[in-house]
Design a protein around this motif. Structure first.
Motif: not given
Ligand SMILES: NC(=O)c1ccc[n+]([C@@H]2O[C@H](COP(=O)([O-])OP(=O)(O)OC[C@H]3O[C@@H](n4cnc5c(N)ncnc54)[C@H](O)[C@@H]3O)[C@@H](O)[C@H]2O)c1
Length: 252
Positions: A218-241
């Motif tokens: 992976a390039q580090a940017e590909e991990i970064a995108e997942a982190v930003v998404w997990l933090c954001s309200d776009a992942a509002s129902f994602v808990v404990g994954v």
């Protein structure tokens, strides 16, 4: 560029390099204020300057040693004092396993990996949760690893620490979800960073071809995108994954 984290305050440990640096950039591009916290002042300051110059971001470097609870408390308190709050935390600072096999590993290998990769995440979560609980909102993402999900040869101590990070993540997720705080983990596979270059040297490229079904790192940017998404309200129902971002490595 979507502004899903606009005007939020994001704190990243290990933000001076690799995955942390790429995540700092990803947050800054989307309008977040970013705190780069790291033991490496030279590179950490340089990331903060880069974010201010390239993206006009509110960006601050804070020196931290995640193994020291007083230093971690200072990191969180300074973030809140400077930026007025703490919305997102990415607990990412980590070191590789210094040993090549469990059989030759030493007490020194154990102490270093456990203190940074597991105890450091625990110190950070405690300090971050104090502020997030008072605000009744927030999102924490811990950086675990593929080695936190499956056994990886030569990675016994590192893997034990990363399995522990996932344990901390799940326990905190269920304890604090009802208080408005989401806690999740990201589990990268092999990523092209200083950590993997130092650990694998010339073996890194051949190893990456076999590491997953995509046949590359992976390039580090590909991990970064997942982190930003997990933090954001776009992942509002994602808990404990414990989200694998590993090119399919743990799917086979
Ligand atoms: N690179 C990979 O293939 C990979 C895969 C899975 C998980 N990870 C995890 O991702 C995280 C980041 O790794 P990376 O590859 O970007 O590494 P990196 O070496 O590029 O960055 C790690 C950063 O952590 C900082 N750090 C180390 N000890 C610290 C301490 N005690 N206090 C504060 N800061 C400290 C370093 O100064 C450095 O800036 C680590 O937790 C690592 O275990 C990496």
């Amino acid at each position: 560029m979507s502004k899903i984290v606009d005007k939020k305050v994001a704190l990243l440990t290990g933000g001076a390099s690799g995955i942390g640096r790429a995540t700092a950039i990803a947050f800054a591009k989307r309008g977040a204020a970013v705190v780069i916290a790291d033991a490496d002042a030279k590179n950490g300051e340089a990331v903060a300057v880069d974010l201010r110059e390239r993206f006009g971001a509110h960006a601050l470097f804070i020196h931290v040693n995640v193994t020291d609870p007083a230093s971690v408390q200072n990191m969180v308190q300074t973030t809140v004092n400077q930026f007025g709050g703490l919305d997102y935390a990415f607990n990412n600072a980590g070191v590789p396993d210094g040993s090549t096999s469990l059989r030759v590993s030493t007490q020194g290998n154990w102490d270093r990996v456990m203190s940074v990769n597991l105890e450091g995440v625990w110190h950070c979560m405690k300090a971050e949760l104090d502020h997030m609980l008072a605000a009744e909102k927030g999102a924490i993402v811990n950086n675990a690893s593929r080695s936190g999900l499956v056994g990886v040869p030569g990675d016994a101590i590192y893997g034990a620490a990363k399995h522990g990070v996932i344990g901390l993540t799940k326990a905190a997720a269920v304890e604090f979800a009802s208080k408005g705080i989401r806690v999740n983990a990201v589990c990268p596979g092999l990523v092209d960073t200083a950590l993997t270059r130092a650990k694998f040297g010339d073996d890194l490229i051949p190893r990456s071809r076999l590491a997953n079904p995509l046949g590359r790192m992976a390039q580090a940017e590909e991990i970064a995108e997942a982190v930003v998404w997990l933090c954001s309200d776009a992942a509002s129902f994602v808990v404990g994954v414990a989200l694998p971002v590993d090119g399919g490595a743990t799917a086979r």
